[in-house]
Enzyme design. Sequence first.
Site, PDB file in Angstrom:
ATOM      1  N   ASP A 187      -5.617   6.868   3.007  1.00  0.00           N
ATOM      2  CA  ASP A 187      -5.479   7.775   4.150  1.00  0.00           C
ATOM      3  C   ASP A 187      -6.414   7.303   5.262  1.00  0.00           C
ATOM      4  O   ASP A 187      -7.331   6.524   5.027  1.00  0.00           O
ATOM      5  CB  ASP A 187      -5.792   9.220   3.748  1.00  0.00           C
ATOM      6  CG  ASP A 187      -7.209   9.399   3.206  1.00  0.00           C
ATOM      7  OD1 ASP A 187      -7.678   8.513   2.466  1.00  0.00           O
ATOM      8  OD2 ASP A 187      -7.850  10.422   3.527  1.00  0.00           O
ATOM      9  N   HIS A 528      -1.518   2.731  -2.893  1.00  0.00           N
ATOM     10  CA  HIS A 528      -1.300   3.869  -1.988  1.00  0.00           C
ATOM     11  C   HIS A 528      -2.135   3.604  -0.743  1.00  0.00           C
ATOM     12  O   HIS A 528      -3.362   3.760  -0.762  1.00  0.00           O
ATOM     13  CB  HIS A 528      -1.751   5.163  -2.679  1.00  0.00           C
ATOM     14  CG  HIS A 528      -1.532   6.394  -1.850  1.00  0.00           C
ATOM     15  ND1 HIS A 528      -0.311   7.028  -1.773  1.00  0.00           N
ATOM     16  CD2 HIS A 528      -2.369   7.115  -1.060  1.00  0.00           C
ATOM     17  CE1 HIS A 528      -0.411   8.084  -0.984  1.00  0.00           C
ATOM     18  NE2 HIS A 528      -1.658   8.167  -0.531  1.00  0.00           N
TER      19      HIS A 528
END
Length: 611
Positions: A187, A528
């Site tokens: 993120d 991710h």
Amino acid sequence: MLVTLISLTQALAAAGCDIPAGETPILFNQTGFESGAVKLAVLRNAATEPARWEIRDASGSVRLNGETIVHGLDASSGDFVHQIRFDALTDQGEDYQLTVCGEESRPFTIADEPYGRLAEDALRYFYLNRLGTELQPEFTGGAMWARAAGFIDSHPTCFFGPDQEGTEWPGCSYTLETTGGWADAGDYGQYVVNGGISVWTLQHAYERLAARGQLATLGWTGERVALPQEQETISEILLEARWHLDWMLTMQIPDGETVWVDQRLPGADTADLQEIDGSGLVHHKLHERAWLPLPLLPQDADEERFLIPPSTAASLNLAAAAAQASRLWEELDPDYAVRTLEAARRAYTAAQRNPDLLARNNFDGGGAYGDTDLLDEFAWAAAELFLTTGDTGYADDLAAALTNDAYQPSPIFWANTGLLADLSLALSDEPSPERADAADRLVAEANRYLEEADREGYHFPMPASEMNWGSNANLLNRGLVLASAHDLTGDERYRNGAVHALDYVLGRNALDQSYVSGHGVRSMQTPHHRFWARGADPEFPPAPAGALSGGANHLNMADPVAMEMRGTCAPQRCWADHVDAFALNEVAINWNAPLFALAAQLESTTAQASE
Ligand code: 9MR
Ligand code: 9MR
């Protein structure tokens, strides 16, 4: 007669062999071995008797042979395993091959210094995750990882409106200029808790090399990882750490500003918002109101970001990392040394004034990084300030934290920073009671890790019960403690323990997986990550070399891929190389930092031995 002889030979050949079908039987560090260090391979073998093995070199000559050590059923993998120790083979070479039970291993390498490229790639990870700046192809290690800036002209104000629990936050009257820093992980959120341990770990690696006078001899004076900054004599390690520390400094509240915080007592259900003097406190984090989609280029992220209320933990993280920076920059950039020390003192004082501003999981769109036990953070910040300033007041604070009944040294991760204090104290060149106690604690901790390695079939220094979110980094942090115990005692067993930690991460594990992209024949491919998102969209790049996957996690299987696996995997096997598996296969600054630090440390101790 002939028939009988043949079957006798077969029976002999098969003695001690019962190899399960389906998975690679012989497992080891896929990037090879270091000439002088421990060498261990694991064999999946259900036989209860030892088996004969041999190793041939590239020309086919047998160089070493022996018998496997039967370990037995290994709980963390579910495998029945044998171990193969071949430390005695020390000659550099390529294309060695291990044969056992009629199975041939992959070819492997033995080299005097196998850790250099790993250290460089692991450090480049940080440049590749910089925000607020364009990534230029000459520094990215490949054009596909270059990209435009994003998160530029960042001047957020305090979060206002309802949080996830419905509490209405009033906001504040100031904005801070926060452009810069690294993205935390997959993120783009930025968190001061986690920034602290990451910056600290890079700076610690630097301080360790500097203490041994090895920065220049190993080329860590700007020769190994190119950065856009002027770096003729200044180390790339220090410059890269400064990139994020500078961002952390921007998160500190200017003197005289007030800020709203939640002052609820522990256990209380409802928020108790109060406006307090914010001077010197540090905002916990910076992110949007909701999680951003994946994949996403930084320049396409145009949602507003907010300063999330300050926390004691964030203030102590800045205090610790900035105090440590101050002593490292003292000669290189005296003004910066003054600035960082001043910020550290202000943050520490503010934390003392507000010792229980605890972050909670009540803001959507970013990680919580909540921690309810801050004794270790207080000890860490006090230790760093003491080491930098020599002020005995900080030593008194350190002693008070360490002698508190509730204080427990526990394995390092972002919320357990007590041993970071010890690692710094142990490096200090001035004998002191603080240094001696820290050394004792580190060696005791390292002894425990070695015992834990003995219990594991795959022989890594961590119990399966601790294979939580980010387990690979927790293991490498244990490696740093072991490496420090080696420095303190000269006992090679500790260094070998650190090598075992890295061996696991680079392939000696039940999944035959190198968890570091670009290192090893079966390396992690699709993390991710919002930019290295090839796993989600072919238009995006794959992971560059040197990124560490979080790793096996059977304790907090929070993502959709992990949820599917719940209850079906032995601890080591709860992992998937999947872009959606953020609880298993994300990458993060606090995980890559010990990968770099341990690789650099192992490289430097080899270099010293060969001098
Ligand atoms: O990206 C995920 C987002 O789609 C989910 O809504 C959110 C729910 O918690 O989780 C996001 O994943 C984050 C995870 O919770 C923590 N690690 C960082 C992940 C984002 O990159
Ligand atoms: O590393 C963190 C781990 O210890 C926590 O269990 C997990 C859930 O809160 O969050 C991890 O940190 C993530 C952070 O919240 C957001 N950015 C990505 C981090 C790694 O997944």
